[in-house]
Enzyme design. Structure first.
Site, PDB file in Angstrom:
ATOM      1  N   GLU A 335      45.198  38.115  43.774  1.00 48.48           N
ATOM      2  CA  GLU A 335      43.846  37.655  43.362  1.00 48.48           C
ATOM      3  C   GLU A 335      43.410  38.655  42.195  1.00 48.48           C
ATOM      4  OE1 GLU A 335      41.536  36.882  47.657  1.00 48.48           O
ATOM      5  OE2 GLU A 335      42.246  39.203  46.841  1.00 48.48           O
TER       6      GLU A 335
HETATM    7  C1  TNX Z   1      42.099  38.069  50.728  1.00 48.70           C
HETATM    8  S1  TNX Z   1      44.957  38.461  51.467  1.00 48.70           S
HETATM    9  C2  TNX Z   1      42.933  39.330  50.116  1.00 48.70           C
HETATM   10  C3  TNX Z   1      42.030  40.713  50.427  1.00 48.70           C
HETATM   11  C4  TNX Z   1      40.904  40.497  51.388  1.00 48.70           C
HETATM   12  C5  TNX Z   1      40.902  39.217  52.417  1.00 48.70           C
HETATM   13  C6  TNX Z   1      39.974  39.688  53.377  1.00 48.70           C
HETATM   14  C7  TNX Z   1      44.950  39.092  50.114  1.00 48.70           C
HETATM   15  C8  TNX Z   1      46.333  39.226  49.414  1.00 48.70           C
HETATM   16  N1  TNX Z   1      43.966  39.419  49.356  1.00 48.70           N
HETATM   17  O1  TNX Z   1      41.739  41.462  49.075  1.00 48.70           O
HETATM   18  O2  TNX Z   1      40.486  41.805  51.991  1.00 48.70           O
HETATM   19  O3  TNX Z   1      41.331  38.339  51.675  1.00 48.70           O
HETATM   20  O4  TNX Z   1      40.371  38.513  54.284  1.00 48.70           O
END
Ligand code: TNX
Length: 519
Positions: A335
């Site tokens: 992300e």
């Molecule tokens: C996605 S899964 C994220 C996390 C968040 C999560 C909450 C991932 C690699 N990144 O930063 O905490 O969703 O469900």
């Protein structure tokens, strides 16, 4: 003639009575034992072994490590039985009323974690190629005793174990759980409790998500403000916290004693607000943002064009490697919405070189497959199939963590009052009813290292919350990682789980009592 025949029949009849009453042990059926994860093969012989105050526990090899495992068995058995069992060294395996822990040359199918458990009226023999396998077998033995063995108080009862043989080995080498200690911080005692619970289900990896926008949780001596500033808060504005290197070592050692490898994750280049708030020089504009206590994602990035950023990463990785006996360093990589792809790719490539220079293998969330994966870097699939496939095309192995199946922060249903639901609701059946090697089109069994269940903690603030979201879903995940698909089915799993809830209560686990368990 008639008389002799009658005599024979009568004699036969009484000898049967004599044989069964000889030991007095009940005729228990090993195939009916409630075991998680379900073993590869179980064959019953219809009798039982009695564990009593005189039972001896022998380790048959002169090994400190095996002796340690013997002691861990004793610490499982003594509280509820009230016995004072102890471990001895002894080479034969024939004495009666004994439990033997033995390192043997088993068939290669057992691998390094597999074991053979042979139970007769006379004794119990646990065999494995490694001490680790003996440890896994002890978790099975523990579940073969009645649920009350989990009690911390002495129970007035007899302790029988059904007789027969179990042969068991895992489907996948990597069976993990992830705990996010960045969004909310959890101290050493909570993590140890979590390790205890994971070990009981033969989980062998604990991935700690040690940094994120809301907090930096591991002391880095060369960059002290990471924790004094970056560790000073958490989601909701609480006081946060961090592990000193001594405390972190304590966690790693505790995990190792439970045959669990700790994988540290420092998430980058995104999810870095806590680091950026601690050191202005890591920001492209040279200015630190405020600490962040909300739950948005994807707004922060290290400055990928500054040399100091790589010096910072090298220093952090160097200190982390010194605390990490396991082979992996997790670099996050997810992300990074405010890092341009043209900056992201060279950044991930360079960070891989840094980690590799310390002889560690890189793991990253599936987005890292956009970069040139080096030295068998591992891709952790959570969202995008095409990223997992990109990884496989570069000969990478995949850790399977689909958010729709393994994300332990997802609510069970609309009534769950903690957790999130962006990946949907995950009831117990949904969490169990899938198979890693068919889940991602184009990613086959040979491409898969194993599975992992992440617990993100934006909404999770206490150990009770952790247990509520994790149990019993992770028991299903442990079975997906360990047991061959051909031996798994929901109805059988559900029936076993219903029986197992009694044990969970005795283990004092704050599990989610799904309506599916009373249907
Ligand atoms: C996605 S899964 C994220 C996390 C968040 C999560 C909450 C991932 C690699 N990144 O930063 O905490 O969703 O469900």
């Amino acid at each position: 003639m008639m008389h002799i025949k009658l005599f024979n029949q009568v004699f036969f009849f009484f000898s049967i009575i004599l044989i069964t009453s000889c030991s007095g042990n009940p005729q228990l059926n090993l195939s009916e034992a409630v075991l998680f994860p379900k073993p590869v093969s179980v064959s019953e012989t219809g009798s039982s072994f009695e564990l009593n105050a005189k039972t001896k526990i022998f380790v048959t090899n002169d090994s400190e490590e095996l002796l340690g495992i013997g002691n861990s068995l004793v610490s499982i058995l003594n509280p509820a039985t009230g016995f004072n069992l102890a471990v001895e060294t002894g080479s034969e395996t024939s004495k009666s009323n004994s439990i033997y822990l033995k390192i043997s040359d088993l068939d290669t199918k057992f691998g390094s974690e597999g074991y053979k458990l042979t139970i007769s009226e006379k004794n119990i023999v646990i065999e494995s190629v490694t001490v680790e396998g003996v440890f896994r077998a002890i978790q099975t033995l523990r579940q073969l005793l009645s649920d009350e063995i989990e009690s911390t108080q002495k129970q007035e009862k007899q302790w029988f174990i059904a007789s027969g043989e179990i042969e068991d080995y895992p489907e996948y080498a990597y069976r993990g759980a992830m705990l996010d200690v960045a969004r909310h911080f959890f101290g050493v005692e909570d993590v140890k409790r979590y390790i205890d619970l994971l070990a009981a289900y033969k989980i062998n990896i604990l991935h700690l998500h040690l940094s994120d926008d809301q907090g930096w949780r591991i002391e880095i001596k060369s960059w002290p403000k990471l924790t004094t500033i970056g560790g000073s808060t958490e989601v909701g504005g609480g006081e946060g916290g961090f592990y000193t290197q001594e405390q972190y070592k304590e966690i790693v050692a505790y995990a190792a004693a439970n045959y669990i490898t700790v994988i540290p994750e420092i998430d980058m280049p995104g999810h870095t607000n806590a680091a950026l708030a601690s050191y202005p020089e890591l920001n492209c504009d040279g200015k630190s943002p405020e600490l962040y206590t909300g739950i948005k994602v994807g707004f922060s990035t290290l400055c990928t064009s500054k040399e100091i950023t790589y010096k910072f990463i090298d220093d952090v990785v160097k200190e982390l490697v010194a605390l990490t006996p396991g082979p992996y360093i997790h670099i996050g990589g997810d992300e990074s919405h405010v890092t341009d792809m043209e900056d992201y790719i060279p950044f991930i490539n360079r960070v891989q070189d840094i980690v590799n220079s310390y002889n560690k293998t890189v793991i990253g969330w599936d987005e890292i497959a956009h970069a040139d994966l080096k030295n068998e870097a591992i891709v952790q699939f959570w969202a995008k199939e095409e990223n997992a496939k990109k990884g496989v095309a570069q000969n990478s192995k995949v850790i399977v963590s689909p958010s729709t199946k393994t994300y332990l922060d997802m609510k069970y249903d609309s009534l769950t009052n903690i957790g999130l639901n962006w990946a949907g609701y995950i009831e117990l059946d949904s969490a169990y009813l899938w198979t890693p090697d068919t889940f991602i089109k184009g990613v086959k069994k040979e491409n898969i290292l194993g599975i992992e269940s992440p617990l993100w903690t934006e909404t999770i603030t206490t150990m009770d919350d952790i247990e509520y979201m994790v149990f019993p879903r992770i028991i299903g995940h442990s079975e997906i990682g360990w047991t061959p698909t051909s031996l798994r089915n929901w109805e059988d799993y559900k029936e076993r789980l219903i029986k197992h809830t009694k044990r969970l209560k005795l283990m004092d686990v704050n599990y989610y009592d799904s309506k599916l368990l009373s249907e």
